[in-house]
Design a protein around this motif. Structure first.
Motif, PDB file in Angstrom:
ATOM      1  N   THR A   3       0.821  -1.215   0.000  1.00 50.83           N
ATOM      2  CA  THR A   3       0.000   0.000   0.000  1.00 50.83           C
ATOM      3  C   THR A   3       0.853   1.262   0.000  1.00 50.83           C
ATOM      4  N   GLY A   5       2.107   3.032  -2.393  1.00 51.50           N
ATOM      5  CA  GLY A   5       1.736   4.030  -3.386  1.00 51.50           C
ATOM      6  C   GLY A   5       0.300   4.477  -3.343  1.00 51.50           C
ATOM      7  N   LYS A   6      -0.448   4.068  -2.327  1.00 51.18           N
ATOM      8  CA  LYS A   6      -1.864   4.444  -2.236  1.00 51.18           C
ATOM      9  C   LYS A   6      -2.035   5.736  -1.442  1.00 51.18           C
ATOM     10  N   ARG A   7      -2.875   6.627  -1.973  1.00 47.25           N
ATOM     11  CA  ARG A   7      -3.136   7.898  -1.316  1.00 47.25           C
ATOM     12  C   ARG A   7      -4.320   7.780  -0.351  1.00 47.25           C
ATOM     13  N   ASP A   8      -4.359   8.683   0.634  1.00 44.94           N
ATOM     14  CA  ASP A   8      -5.521   8.769   1.508  1.00 44.94           C
ATOM     15  C   ASP A   8      -6.489   9.812   0.960  1.00 44.94           C
ATOM     16  N   ASN A  12      -2.467  12.377   0.332  1.00 44.15           N
ATOM     17  CA  ASN A  12      -1.131  12.091   0.856  1.00 44.15           C
ATOM     18  C   ASN A  12      -0.847  10.592   0.805  1.00 44.15           C
ATOM     19  N   TYR A  13       0.408  10.248   1.042  1.00 48.04           N
ATOM     20  CA  TYR A  13       0.813   8.847   1.083  1.00 48.04           C
ATOM     21  C   TYR A  13       1.053   8.456   2.542  1.00 48.04           C
ATOM     22  N   ASN A  15       1.828   5.792   4.043  1.00 45.80           N
ATOM     23  CA  ASN A  15       2.882   4.823   4.366  1.00 45.80           C
ATOM     24  C   ASN A  15       4.266   5.283   3.937  1.00 45.80           C
ATOM     25  N   PHE A  16       4.346   6.484   3.351  1.00 49.63           N
ATOM     26  CA  PHE A  16       5.644   7.062   3.023  1.00 49.63           C
ATOM     27  C   PHE A  16       5.764   8.331   3.857  1.00 49.63           C
ATOM     28  N   LEU A 253       8.858   5.128  -3.568  1.00 49.12           N
ATOM     29  CA  LEU A 253       7.520   5.563  -3.950  1.00 49.12           C
ATOM     30  C   LEU A 253       7.570   6.117  -5.367  1.00 49.12           C
ATOM     31  N   GLU A 255       5.427   7.865  -8.374  1.00 51.87           N
ATOM     32  CA  GLU A 255       4.198   8.602  -8.652  1.00 51.87           C
ATOM     33  C   GLU A 255       4.381   9.448  -9.908  1.00 51.87           C
TER      34      GLU A 255
END
Length: 314
Positions: A3, A5-8, A12-13, A15-16, A253, A255
């Motif tokens: 996860t 590369g997944k945004r909220d 935002n990321y 997990n990064f 990451l 993007e």
């Protein structure tokens, strides 16, 4: 990692994460220097916590070294618990497996080549029979290719006919769910059809070599009753070397940014000095210095990849 590369909802990321030096960081360092290797919350909960009355008098000054560039490096997250690659395998392929070369093979795996209309008739008619075109060859490669194709077919809306089929599947497999947001993925119908066909052909053929046998239960290679489990779960049954272990994945990451194209962000490490300021009584200060010298901690980790040491005690 899956996860990263997944945004909220804010774009935002989660997990990064950029980590900063905080008061908790400083207290963790001080406890480490006096030889206390417990987690900070465990130390704080101890009745004899050395800094219990001192924390509010401790501050810090984070001075990152502006003369030296921030170090950027590719870091691998290590997997030490036997994780395997989802899309890879090792060893030679057993292309002559009985599941593809037996007298039942075309009737069994041929279900995957039925049109959606024929598949619906298959569910509703237990005596339904079909003939595969001679151009379709049942082998490991063709079944895998067809499975991957069906997995990527877009969901279809549940009309009245599809809902009747779902009712049939609920009777067959009451623990499975096939509908999501009033749609169903075709691969789920084809997966269920394989298990139904397995049961139907059991009255006609010896189907022990058609699937995995675990006790009294049978599992179609690579398939659950509601989906295709992927290349790894399918291929591991037909190779000599087993699944391919994964020993690490790069923590990066990727993007796409407008006007910049693909941007790769790596883990960064800052250089600098952390000044810890203790406005505490002189006797406590002397006791703390003696405890640090007695513990003899030379260097220690700071963060995930950082390394720090004590330069001077004033």
């Amino acid at each position: 990692m899956t996860t990263l590369g997944k945004r909220d909802n804010q774009g935002n990321y989660p997990n990064f994460i950029k980590r900063e030096i905080t008061h908790d960081t400083v207290m963790g360092v001080l406890n480490r220097l006096i030889g206390d290797q417990r987690k900070l919350y465990q130390s704080r909960n101890c009745p004899k916590y050395f800094f219990s009355d001192l924390e509010e008098h401790i501050s810090f000054n984070d001075q990152q070294n502006q003369s030296e560039p921030i170090n950027t490096e590719t870091v691998y997250i290590r997997n030490m618990e036997g994780n395997t690659d989802q899309n890879s395998f090792s060893g030679m392929i057993k292309d002559n497996h009985p599941t593809f070369s037996s007298n039942y093979s075309r009737e069994f795996w041929g279900v995957l080549w039925l049109s959606l209309e024929d598949l619906i008739v298959f569910f509703r008619n237990q005596s339904f029979k079909f003939e595969l075109p001679d151009a379709i060859d049942i082998n490991l490669a063709s079944v895998l290719e067809r499975s991957l194709y069906l997995r990527d077919v877009k969901p279809i809306t549940c009309d009245e006919i599809i809902l009747r089929v779902i009712d049939i599947l609920k009777n067959e497999f009451p623990d499975e769910e096939y509908v999501e947001f009033e749609k169903v993925k075709p691969i789920r119908l084809y997966s269920a059809a394989l298990y139904i066909q397995l049961a139907r052909l059991n009255h006609k053929y010896d189907m022990k070599t058609a699937c995995n046998q675990r006790g009294a239960k049978s599992y179609v290679f690579g398939y659950s009753k509601r989906g295709f489990n992927g290349m790894r779960d399918f291929m591991k049954n037909f190779i000599t070397g087993g699944e391919k272990p994964i020993w690490g994945n790069p923590y990066q990451l990727k993007e796409r940014r407008k006007g910049e194209g693909e941007v790769v962000s790596l883990l960064t490490k800052a250089n600098g000095t952390l000044d810890i300021l203790l406005s505490i009584p002189e006797d406590k200060a002397q006791q703390l210095k003696e405890m640090i010298e007695a513990a003899g901690v030379s260097s220690f980790y700071l963060g995930k990849k950082g390394l720090a040491y004590v330069d001077v005690i004033r």
